[in-house]
Design a protein around this motif. Structure first.
Motif, mmCIF file in Angstrom:
data_model
loop_
_atom_site.group_PDB
_atom_site.id
_atom_site.type_symbol
_atom_site.label_atom_id
_atom_site.label_comp_id
_atom_site.label_asym_id
_atom_site.label_seq_id
_atom_site.Cartn_x
_atom_site.Cartn_y
_atom_site.Cartn_z
ATOM 1 N N SER A 1 29.035 66.782 -3.531
ATOM 2 C CA SER A 1 27.867 67.356 -2.865
ATOM 3 C C SER A 1 28.031 67.321 -1.346
ATOM 4 O O SER A 1 27.637 68.265 -0.645
ATOM 5 N N SER B 1 30.213 70.111 -0.131
ATOM 6 C CA SER B 1 29.462 71.372 -0.179
ATOM 7 C C SER B 1 28.558 71.516 1.042
ATOM 8 O O SER B 1 28.424 72.613 1.601
ATOM 9 N N ASP C 1 30.724 72.402 4.006
ATOM 10 C CA ASP C 1 31.110 73.820 3.923
ATOM 11 C C ASP C 1 29.974 74.729 4.389
ATOM 12 O O ASP C 1 30.189 75.682 5.152
#
Length: 322
Positions: A223, A226, A229
């Motif tokens: 997580s 992510s 990103d």
């Protein structure tokens, strides 16, 4: 009469007090009779509690995260305090002083967020500063980060715990950088910021501290990557230019390697100076906080030593009486 906090409980005390309930389970014993197991907590700590001869009606009387008034008796069991409950009533949250249950006050959270923002906006690398700014202006992420615990049990396991952990790590990180010139301070600060950021999705404090479905299925390392990103894409929009690929890789490597060892859940071990520094200061902060909590919660009041701690695999020396 002053409330009786969790850490003030002694052996064989009668209890009539309000606590937060969590982790409730209705279980059968060896004879097939049902009993209720749960955790009771306030800002001082938490204690396991049992109610014998329970039933479905008692189980449904409250939910995890509710305030409940319990009547019962405290006792030592396997070196730890527990509570045997005889009666339970749900309490309206409006009738409770929430400051009795919050380890980090809202004002303290605001102060720590300001301190964190000042540290992030002092970053010299323009790309990292843009990335930090994208974090700071993401109101939804900030709200979850501000409230998130850093863990369910072992360290900083309370609302605001993750924020407190990150702010403390940045102080430690900045303190050690002058001794290790190979460590890039800006990169270390960003790694500290994001290393546990996935816990905003992994953990929930709405109904007591617990793992979310995403936390159980994916975990905070994935997580966290992510989130990095997503924010690097926002940083590209803010700056109007690509975010350096190697810089993004270094940050994500710090996230996935900060547990330090494969057997501790890291898919990669630290392979940069900043990742190595992050791992050790993260471990230091978590373990020192755990030591502090163990000493504060210890029920072995007549000894220079705590009871045995499964978390640390040892007893902790409290010091002599002199």
């Amino acid at each position: 009469m002053a409330r009786r906090s969790i850490t003030q409980l002694g052996e064989n005390e009668s209890i009539n007090e309000v606590y937060v309930a969590s982790s409730k389970q209705l279980r059968p014993n060896r004879q097939g009779n049902l009993y209720l197991q749960m955790q009771l907590s306030d800002k001082s700590g938490a204690v396991n509690a049992m109610m014998w001869n329970a039933n479905e009606g008692i189980y449904k009387r409250f939910e995890d995260g509710d305030y409940i008034r319990i009547q019962g008796t405290s006792q030592f069991y396997n070196g730890a305090m527990q509570v045997i409950v005889s009666h339970i009533e749900k309490v309206d949250a409006r009738d409770v002083d929430e400051s009795d249950f919050m380890q980090v006050s809202p004002q303290r959270m605001d102060d720590m967020l300001k301190e964190l923002a000042d540290d992030l906006r002092a970053i010299r690398n323009i790309h990292l500063r843009n990335l930090a700014e994208c974090f700071l202006i993401d109101e939804a992420l900030i709200a979850r980060f501000r409230k998130s615990p850093a863990a369910v049990k072992n360290h900083h396991a309370y609302e605001g715990g993750l924020l407190e952990h990150v702010v403390n790590l940045i102080k430690v990180g900045k303190a050690i950088v002058p001794f290790y010139p190979q460590v890039d301070e800006d990169l270390l600060v960003m790694g500290i910021l994001f290393h546990d950021m996935g816990k905003v999705d992994e953990l929930s404090s709405d109904k007591g501290l617990a793992y979310s479905d995403e936390g159980q299925l994916i975990g905070h390392l994935v997580s966290g990557v992510s989130i990095v990103d997503r924010l690097t894409k926002e940083a590209e929009k803010l700056s109007g230019e690509p975010f350096p690929e190697e810089l993004a890789l270094r940050i994500k490597h710090m996230v996935v390697s900060h547990h330090g060892k494969l057997e501790y859940g890291s898919p990669k071990v630290p392979m940069t100076a900043e990742a190595l520094a992050l791992h050790y200061i993260d471990s230091l902060d978590a373990h020192m906080h755990g030591f502090e909590k163990l000493l504060a919660d210890d029920v072995n009041s007549d000894s220079n030593w705590t009871t045995y701690s499964p978390q640390f695999g040892r007893k902790i020396y409290k010091g002599g009486s002199s």
